[in-house]
Design an enzyme around this catalytic site. Structure first.
Site, PDB file in Angstrom:
ATOM      1  N   THR A  91     -17.797  13.789  -5.624  1.00 31.34           N
ATOM      2  CA  THR A  91     -16.972  14.364  -6.683  1.00 31.34           C
ATOM      3  C   THR A  91     -15.939  13.316  -7.099  1.00 31.34           C
ATOM      4  O   THR A  91     -16.059  12.146  -6.742  1.00 31.34           O
ATOM      5  CB  THR A  91     -16.255  15.633  -6.194  1.00 31.34           C
ATOM      6  OG1 THR A  91     -15.325  15.263  -5.165  1.00 31.34           O
ATOM      7  CG2 THR A  91     -17.254  16.643  -5.625  1.00 31.34           C
TER       8      THR A  91
ATOM      9  N   ASP B 145      -0.476  26.895 -12.425  1.00 30.08           N
ATOM     10  CA  ASP B 145       0.035  25.908 -11.484  1.00 30.08           C
ATOM     11  C   ASP B 145       0.237  26.663 -10.180  1.00 30.08           C
ATOM     12  O   ASP B 145       1.127  27.522 -10.074  1.00 30.08           O
ATOM     13  CB  ASP B 145       1.356  25.337 -11.998  1.00 30.08           C
ATOM     14  CG  ASP B 145       2.003  24.359 -11.021  1.00 30.08           C
ATOM     15  OD1 ASP B 145       1.527  24.258  -9.868  1.00 30.08           O
ATOM     16  OD2 ASP B 145       2.997  23.718 -11.401  1.00 30.08           O
TER      17      ASP B 145
ATOM     18  N   LYS C  87      -4.608  20.270   5.612  1.00 31.86           N
ATOM     19  CA  LYS C  87      -5.862  20.993   5.813  1.00 31.86           C
ATOM     20  C   LYS C  87      -5.915  21.639   7.202  1.00 31.86           C
ATOM     21  O   LYS C  87      -6.541  22.686   7.380  1.00 31.86           O
ATOM     22  CB  LYS C  87      -7.055  20.059   5.587  1.00 31.86           C
ATOM     23  CG  LYS C  87      -7.195  19.604   4.136  1.00 31.86           C
ATOM     24  CD  LYS C  87      -7.265  20.784   3.176  1.00 31.86           C
ATOM     25  CE  LYS C  87      -7.523  20.372   1.742  1.00 31.86           C
ATOM     26  NZ  LYS C  87      -7.614  21.540   0.826  1.00 31.86           N
TER      27      LYS C  87
ATOM     28  N   THR D   1      -9.135  29.115 -13.229  1.00 35.00           N
ATOM     29  CA  THR D   1      -7.762  28.676 -13.445  1.00 35.00           C
ATOM     30  C   THR D   1      -7.629  27.178 -13.241  1.00 35.00           C
ATOM     31  O   THR D   1      -8.349  26.555 -12.451  1.00 35.00           O
ATOM     32  CB  THR D   1      -6.774  29.401 -12.509  1.00 35.00           C
ATOM     33  OG1 THR D   1      -6.875  28.853 -11.195  1.00 35.00           O
ATOM     34  CG2 THR D   1      -7.056  30.898 -12.477  1.00 35.00           C
TER      35      THR D   1
ATOM     36  N   TYR E 115      -2.561  14.215   4.555  1.00 37.54           N
ATOM     37  CA  TYR E 115      -3.553  15.094   3.922  1.00 37.54           C
ATOM     38  C   TYR E 115      -4.212  15.989   4.974  1.00 37.54           C
ATOM     39  O   TYR E 115      -4.326  17.205   4.787  1.00 37.54           O
ATOM     40  CB  TYR E 115      -4.597  14.259   3.200  1.00 37.54           C
ATOM     41  CG  TYR E 115      -5.792  15.059   2.712  1.00 37.54           C
ATOM     42  CD1 TYR E 115      -5.677  15.923   1.629  1.00 37.54           C
ATOM     43  CD2 TYR E 115      -7.022  14.962   3.359  1.00 37.54           C
ATOM     44  CE1 TYR E 115      -6.766  16.669   1.192  1.00 37.54           C
ATOM     45  CE2 TYR E 115      -8.109  15.698   2.931  1.00 37.54           C
ATOM     46  CZ  TYR E 115      -7.979  16.555   1.847  1.00 37.54           C
ATOM     47  OH  TYR E 115      -9.061  17.294   1.429  1.00 37.54           O
TER      48      TYR E 115
ATOM     49  N   SER F 166     -11.132  23.609   2.832  1.00 38.76           N
ATOM     50  CA  SER F 166     -10.460  22.690   3.734  1.00 38.76           C
ATOM     51  C   SER F 166     -11.128  21.322   3.576  1.00 38.76           C
ATOM     52  O   SER F 166     -11.307  20.842   2.458  1.00 38.76           O
ATOM     53  CB  SER F 166     -10.540  23.203   5.168  1.00 38.76           C
ATOM     54  OG  SER F 166      -9.966  22.293   6.086  1.00 38.76           O
TER      55      SER F 166
ATOM     56  N   ASN G 134      -9.480  26.560  -4.245  1.00 41.32           N
ATOM     57  CA  ASN G 134     -10.052  25.227  -4.330  1.00 41.32           C
ATOM     58  C   ASN G 134      -9.044  24.165  -4.755  1.00 41.32           C
ATOM     59  O   ASN G 134      -9.225  22.992  -4.473  1.00 41.32           O
ATOM     60  CB  ASN G 134     -11.217  25.260  -5.331  1.00 41.32           C
ATOM     61  CG  ASN G 134     -11.733  23.876  -5.663  1.00 41.32           C
ATOM     62  OD1 ASN G 134     -12.355  23.224  -4.836  1.00 41.32           O
ATOM     63  ND2 ASN G 134     -11.487  23.425  -6.890  1.00 41.32           N
TER      64      ASN G 134
END
Length: 277
Positions: free
Chosen positions: A181, A54, A150, A31, A146, A132, A81
């Site tokens: 990434t 979404d 987490k 997704t 942020y 996380s 994710n």
């Protein structure tokens, strides 16, 4: 053969895990906000179901979960994710930035989990992996908001682990460090435009270091993806899975720091109990 349900599957960890799972013969419900981006990343495959999702829309999450069951009959692994970062001092972040981050990183994870858990509970089987961060174990200047999302993921995962283990469903929170990434790219990291000079030596310094670190992170995302694909076969998975030497070092440092606090403040800490005869 397992059936995976992966959010944020068009790129990053999600895309890599989806590709590996398909390679080993598993079914994958992949997704993303744009289903076409999933197909572009993973190609055409009879074992792939690309779904637009979404995660902040719980109705969409329920529809995606139902489509996965309709296509494959079960969901064995949920990989939560989808998420993004926010860079800036806590005071610099606007209410809108904070709310947007929580809608995806926390409420989105909850929406997807609530949509899929009824199917796992009915089978008394399943794995949930919640992504996380190193920032979910210890907060740091520049990533405070942020990290708070987490930290929420960590707390939810620990509670889900306790609630679902008796039902045969295993929950693990995954704690990656800095991996190479696109997390530090503008596609995954929002940067608060407001900058307060008083934070130049703390959060401001992190802003510049993040730019320098982009695409020079120590972690190999392909190795992480392989660990996760293999991990779902682990008979007794742990409640948390730290990944990356920097995460291990951060956890060890926090343990040392917390132990020192307990040593220094133990008498005060325990003095607040009711007096015993």
């Amino acid at each position: 053969m397992k059936t995976w349900f992966i959010t944020g599957a068009s790129r990053g960890f999600g895309g890599r895990v989806a590709a590996l799972a398909l390679e080993r013969g598993d079914n994958v419900v992949a997704t993303a906000r744009n289903a076409a981006a999933v197909t572009e990343r993973l190609g055409d495959n009879p074992r792939l179901l690309a779904v637009a999702l979404d995660v902040t829309d719980e109705t969409q999450a329920q529809t995606a979960a139902a489509a996965a069951i309709d296509r494959f009959g079960a969901i064995d692994v949920l990989l939560n994710n989808a998420g993004f970062g926010l860079l800036g001092a806590v005071e610099e972040a606007t209410a809108e930035e904070v709310e947007r981050l929580y809608r995806t990183n926390v409420f989105g994870l909850l929406a997807v989990a609530r949509s899929i858990l009824p199917y796992m509970r009915s089978r008394r089987s399943g794995r949930m992996l919640n992504i996380s961060s190193i920032g979910g174990y210890r907060g740091a200047a520049g990533f405070g908001v942020y990290s708070s999302t987490k930290f929420a993921v960590e707390g939810l995962s620990e509670a889900l682990h306790a609630e679902l283990a008796p039902l045969g469903i295993h929950v693990t929170v995954v704690e990656p460090g800095y991996f190479r990434t696109d997390f530090l790219d503008t596609s995954s990291l929002s940067v608060s435009p407001r900058q307060i000079e008083d934070y130049a030596a703390s959060a401001g310094l992190v802003r510049s270091r993040a730019a320098d670190l982009n695409q020079r992170q120590p972690g190999d995302p392909d190795r992480l993806a392989k660990v996760l694909v293999d991990f779902v076969d682990t008979p007794n998975p742990p409640v948390r899975l730290p990944l990356g030497s920097d995460t291990v070092a951060a956890i060890e440092a926090k343990h040392t720091s917390d132990a020192a606090i307990l040593t220094a403040w133990r008498s005060i800490s325990v003095s607040t109990d009711f007096a015993t005869d």
